[in-house]
Design a protein around this motif. Structure first.
Motif, PDB file in Angstrom:
ATOM      1  N   GLY A   1      -1.984  23.468  40.333  1.00 36.42           N
ATOM      2  CA  GLY A   1      -2.669  22.907  39.182  1.00 36.42           C
ATOM      3  C   GLY A   1      -3.716  23.848  38.623  1.00 36.42           C
ATOM      4  O   GLY A   1      -3.854  23.993  37.398  1.00 36.42           O
ATOM      5  N   GLN A   2      -4.466  24.493  39.518  1.00 35.68           N
ATOM      6  CA  GLN A   2      -5.478  25.448  39.084  1.00 35.68           C
ATOM      7  C   GLN A   2      -4.829  26.624  38.358  1.00 35.68           C
ATOM      8  O   GLN A   2      -5.358  27.120  37.343  1.00 35.68           O
ATOM      9  N   LEU A   3      -3.675  27.075  38.857  1.00 33.55           N
ATOM     10  CA  LEU A   3      -2.956  28.167  38.205  1.00 33.55           C
ATOM     11  C   LEU A   3      -2.556  27.779  36.789  1.00 33.55           C
ATOM     12  O   LEU A   3      -2.743  28.544  35.838  1.00 33.55           O
ATOM     13  N   GLN A   4      -1.990  26.576  36.634  1.00 39.30           N
ATOM     14  CA  GLN A   4      -1.550  26.161  35.307  1.00 39.30           C
ATOM     15  C   GLN A   4      -2.738  25.979  34.369  1.00 39.30           C
ATOM     16  O   GLN A   4      -2.641  26.257  33.167  1.00 39.30           O
ATOM     17  N   GLY A   5      -3.867  25.509  34.899  1.00 43.79           N
ATOM     18  CA  GLY A   5      -5.066  25.424  34.080  1.00 43.79           C
ATOM     19  C   GLY A   5      -5.522  26.791  33.603  1.00 43.79           C
ATOM     20  O   GLY A   5      -5.912  26.964  32.443  1.00 43.79           O
ATOM     21  N   ALA A   6      -5.465  27.775  34.502  1.00 46.71           N
ATOM     22  CA  ALA A   6      -5.826  29.137  34.118  1.00 46.71           C
ATOM     23  C   ALA A   6      -4.870  29.682  33.064  1.00 46.71           C
ATOM     24  O   ALA A   6      -5.286  30.349  32.105  1.00 46.71           O
ATOM     25  N   ASN A   7      -3.582  29.402  33.237  1.00 47.46           N
ATOM     26  CA  ASN A   7      -2.594  29.853  32.255  1.00 47.46           C
ATOM     27  C   ASN A   7      -2.856  29.253  30.885  1.00 47.46           C
ATOM     28  O   ASN A   7      -2.748  29.930  29.855  1.00 47.46           O
ATOM     29  N   MET A   8      -3.197  27.971  30.846  1.00 47.75           N
ATOM     30  CA  MET A   8      -3.487  27.326  29.574  1.00 47.75           C
ATOM     31  C   MET A   8      -4.779  27.883  28.962  1.00 47.75           C
ATOM     32  O   MET A   8      -4.895  27.964  27.733  1.00 47.75           O
ATOM     33  N   SER A   9      -5.732  28.267  29.803  1.00 48.98           N
ATOM     34  CA  SER A   9      -6.957  28.894  29.287  1.00 48.98           C
ATOM     35  C   SER A   9      -6.623  30.224  28.620  1.00 48.98           C
ATOM     36  O   SER A   9      -7.133  30.548  27.539  1.00 48.98           O
ATOM     37  N   VAL A  10      -5.767  31.005  29.273  1.00 50.54           N
ATOM     38  CA  VAL A  10      -5.331  32.276  28.689  1.00 50.54           C
ATOM     39  C   VAL A  10      -4.604  32.031  27.372  1.00 50.54           C
ATOM     40  O   VAL A  10      -4.830  32.728  26.367  1.00 50.54           O
ATOM     41  N   ALA A  11      -3.720  31.020  27.347  1.00 44.70           N
ATOM     42  CA  ALA A  11      -2.984  30.696  26.127  1.00 44.70           C
ATOM     43  C   ALA A  11      -3.937  30.260  25.018  1.00 44.70           C
ATOM     44  O   ALA A  11      -3.732  30.585  23.840  1.00 44.70           O
ATOM     45  N   SER A  12      -4.980  29.523  25.372  1.00 43.08           N
ATOM     46  CA  SER A  12      -5.947  29.064  24.371  1.00 43.08           C
ATOM     47  C   SER A  12      -6.730  30.233  23.781  1.00 43.08           C
ATOM     48  O   SER A  12      -7.009  30.253  22.578  1.00 43.08           O
ATOM     49  N   ILE A  13      -7.090  31.192  24.637  1.00 45.24           N
ATOM     50  CA  ILE A  13      -7.783  32.381  24.129  1.00 45.24           C
ATOM     51  C   ILE A  13      -6.888  33.113  23.137  1.00 45.24           C
ATOM     52  O   ILE A  13      -7.334  33.536  22.051  1.00 45.24           O
ATOM     53  N   ALA A  14      -5.608  33.249  23.476  1.00 43.64           N
ATOM     54  CA  ALA A  14      -4.659  33.877  22.553  1.00 43.64           C
ATOM     55  C   ALA A  14      -4.528  33.055  21.276  1.00 43.64           C
ATOM     56  O   ALA A  14      -4.407  33.610  20.177  1.00 43.64           O
ATOM     57  N   GLY A  15      -4.556  31.739  21.414  1.00 45.72           N
ATOM     58  CA  GLY A  15      -4.420  30.865  20.252  1.00 45.72           C
ATOM     59  C   GLY A  15      -5.602  30.940  19.307  1.00 45.72           C
ATOM     60  O   GLY A  15      -5.465  30.599  18.128  1.00 45.72           O
ATOM     61  N   ILE A  16      -6.755  31.373  19.804  1.00 47.82           N
ATOM     62  CA  ILE A  16      -7.924  31.559  18.945  1.00 47.82           C
ATOM     63  C   ILE A  16      -7.865  32.928  18.262  1.00 47.82           C
ATOM     64  O   ILE A  16      -8.077  33.051  17.042  1.00 47.82           O
ATOM     65  N   ALA A  17      -7.585  33.968  19.040  1.00 47.00           N
ATOM     66  CA  ALA A  17      -7.654  35.336  18.522  1.00 47.00           C
ATOM     67  C   ALA A  17      -6.460  35.700  17.650  1.00 47.00           C
ATOM     68  O   ALA A  17      -6.608  36.375  16.620  1.00 47.00           O
ATOM     69  N   SER A  18      -5.253  35.255  18.047  1.00 46.22           N
ATOM     70  CA  SER A  18      -4.039  35.710  17.377  1.00 46.22           C
ATOM     71  C   SER A  18      -3.946  35.302  15.907  1.00 46.22           C
ATOM     72  O   SER A  18      -3.657  36.146  15.050  1.00 46.22           O
ATOM     73  N   PRO A  19      -4.153  34.030  15.537  1.00 48.19           N
ATOM     74  CA  PRO A  19      -4.063  33.682  14.106  1.00 48.19           C
ATOM     75  C   PRO A  19      -5.063  34.451  13.247  1.00 48.19           C
ATOM     76  O   PRO A  19      -4.761  34.827  12.109  1.00 48.19           O
ATOM     77  N   LEU A  20      -6.283  34.684  13.779  1.00 44.46           N
ATOM     78  CA  LEU A  20      -7.260  35.467  13.032  1.00 44.46           C
ATOM     79  C   LEU A  20      -6.748  36.888  12.813  1.00 44.46           C
ATOM     80  O   LEU A  20      -6.858  37.448  11.713  1.00 44.46           O
ATOM     81  N   PHE A  21      -6.179  37.468  13.864  1.00 46.37           N
ATOM     82  CA  PHE A  21      -5.688  38.849  13.770  1.00 46.37           C
ATOM     83  C   PHE A  21      -4.510  38.953  12.807  1.00 46.37           C
ATOM     84  O   PHE A  21      -4.518  39.769  11.873  1.00 46.37           O
ATOM     85  N   PHE A  22      -3.485  38.131  13.012  1.00 43.97           N
ATOM     86  CA  PHE A  22      -2.291  38.241  12.168  1.00 43.97           C
ATOM     87  C   PHE A  22      -2.568  37.794  10.732  1.00 43.97           C
ATOM     88  O   PHE A  22      -1.978  38.330   9.782  1.00 43.97           O
ATOM     89  N   GLY A  23      -3.468  36.832  10.561  1.00 42.35           N
ATOM     90  CA  GLY A  23      -3.837  36.453   9.200  1.00 42.35           C
ATOM     91  C   GLY A  23      -4.501  37.600   8.461  1.00 42.35           C
ATOM     92  O   GLY A  23      -4.223  37.851   7.276  1.00 42.35           O
ATOM     93  N   PHE A  24      -5.383  38.320   9.169  1.00 40.28           N
ATOM     94  CA  PHE A  24      -6.044  39.473   8.563  1.00 40.28           C
ATOM     95  C   PHE A  24      -5.042  40.577   8.238  1.00 40.28           C
ATOM     96  O   PHE A  24      -5.068  41.157   7.142  1.00 40.28           O
ATOM     97  N   VAL A  25      -4.137  40.870   9.177  1.00 40.94           N
ATOM     98  CA  VAL A  25      -3.134  41.906   8.936  1.00 40.94           C
ATOM     99  C   VAL A  25      -2.252  41.536   7.744  1.00 40.94           C
ATOM    100  O   VAL A  25      -1.965  42.375   6.880  1.00 40.94           O
ATOM    101  N   TYR A  26      -1.835  40.264   7.689  1.00 44.33           N
ATOM    102  CA  TYR A  26      -0.982  39.838   6.583  1.00 44.33           C
ATOM    103  C   TYR A  26      -1.713  39.967   5.246  1.00 44.33           C
ATOM    104  O   TYR A  26      -1.112  40.363   4.242  1.00 44.33           O
ATOM    105  N   SER A  27      -3.012  39.668   5.238  1.00 45.86           N
ATOM    106  CA  SER A  27      -3.773  39.772   3.989  1.00 45.86           C
ATOM    107  C   SER A  27      -3.827  41.212   3.468  1.00 45.86           C
ATOM    108  O   SER A  27      -4.014  41.432   2.267  1.00 45.86           O
ATOM    109  N   LEU A  28      -3.667  42.169   4.391  1.00 46.81           N
ATOM    110  CA  LEU A  28      -3.674  43.579   3.994  1.00 46.81           C
ATOM    111  C   LEU A  28      -2.290  44.090   3.600  1.00 46.81           C
ATOM    112  O   LEU A  28      -2.150  45.265   3.239  1.00 46.81           O
ATOM    113  N   SER A  29      -1.278  43.232   3.675  1.00 46.44           N
ATOM    114  CA  SER A  29       0.089  43.679   3.395  1.00 46.44           C
ATOM    115  C   SER A  29       0.684  43.051   2.137  1.00 46.44           C
ATOM    116  O   SER A  29       1.840  43.317   1.815  1.00 46.44           O
TER     117      SER A  29
END
Length: 303
Positions: free
Chosen positions: A235-263
């Protein structure tokens, strides 16, 4: 407030993955996680369809129906579903572990677990290219309507059901978890690159087929990670995995949205609108290399 409550109570995915690890032997976990992914894809296809039909009766009706289904799942879990972990394998509750940062400490407990968590982060980071720019990209480059976008998403969901629900098990038996994971990541990278290059909407839709191979990566990655921790730490492992996924879910849309705006737009710095998909493909290839090198280190340590 509704979104806050939804976030607080979103641990069901975490516990479902942990539950599967508890009741499934290590060699069968990739197939078990594939079935979970297939069930999610089935909901991804059926949910919008049912919601659209219910929406004809009123804009609030789909929300009430979703709440009723959530309540049904809650009462099923509370009164019908048996506890998966034997008492002797349960871990005492601790506030030190019951938070995202405490859970993430587990990922540093084994060298390969750290590498696999990096693969997990990159996989989720690349996947958010769809939530960040797909609809905008499809409308800008191919002139797709909401209906056409929905059809392509339904196709992606159907292919994901096939890959995770049917094909994961046989391929893992033939190649093992790690090779299947690397194959899935490489296939997803090829599909993303093809999407970025696709000159027509039809070519983009065809690129969904190799991209569906991505579905091999998640269940096998989960299976590899569950083998690195004890039964009481699933359970602790899956919680950690979801934390990692959440961090990606915060950073990734900001990054790809910015890149797309430049294209897009007049005289963009990146003259190709598909640059976001190319970057996502490179990220997946990087994840495949990390997963491959991690496997080599484990083999050397075993020798």
């Amino acid at each position: 407030m509704g979104r806050i409550l939804g976030g607080i109570t979103s641990s069901s995915f975490t516990t479902v993955f942990a539950y599967m690890a508890d009741i499934t032997p290590p060699e069968g976990r990739a197939r078990a996680y594939g079935l979970i992914g297939a069930a999610f894809s089935a909901g991804f296809i059926a949910g919008p369809l049912v919601g659209g039909v219910l929406g004809e009766w009123g804009p609030r009706v789909p929300f009430w129906a979703a709440a009723a289904l959530s309540a049904l799942a809650f009462f099923y879990g509370l009164f019908v579903l048996p506890e998966s972990l034997r008492p002797e394998n349960r871990m005492d509750f601790s506030w030190r572990r019951a938070n995202p940062f405490g859970a993430l400490k587990l990922l540093r407990s084994h060298p390969e677990l750290t590498g696999l968590s990096a693969v997990n982060f990159l996989l989720y980071f690349a996947h958010h290219v769809f939530s960040a720019v797909f609809v905008l990209y499809a409308a800008y480059r191919y002139g797709w309507s909401a209906w056409e976008v929905g059809l392509v998403l339904a196709l992606a969901g159907a292919l994901d059901m096939l890959v995770q629900g049917v094909l994961v098990g046989p391929l893992v038996k033939m190649w093992g978890d790690r090779k299947t994971m690397i194959f899935g990541l490489a296939g997803g990278a090829a599909g993303l690159a093809a999407m970025g290059l696709a000159p027509t909407g039809l070519a983009f839709a065809i690129a969904i087929v190799p991209n569906a191979l991505w579905g091999f990566a998640m269940p096998t990655l989960q299976s590899l990670m569950t083998r690195r921790v004890s039964e009481s730490e699933q359970g602790q492992l899956q919680g950690a995995n979801m934390s990692v996924a959440s961090i990606a879910g915060i950073a990734s849309p900001l990054f790809f949205g910015f890149v797309y705006s430049l294209s897009v737009g007049p005289e963009p710095p990146f003259p190709h609108a598909g640059i976001s998909f190319f970057i996502a493909a490179v990220i997946l290839l990087g994840a495949a290399l990390i997963g491959r090198e991690g496997g080599r280190r484990v083999s050397v340590e075993a020798e």
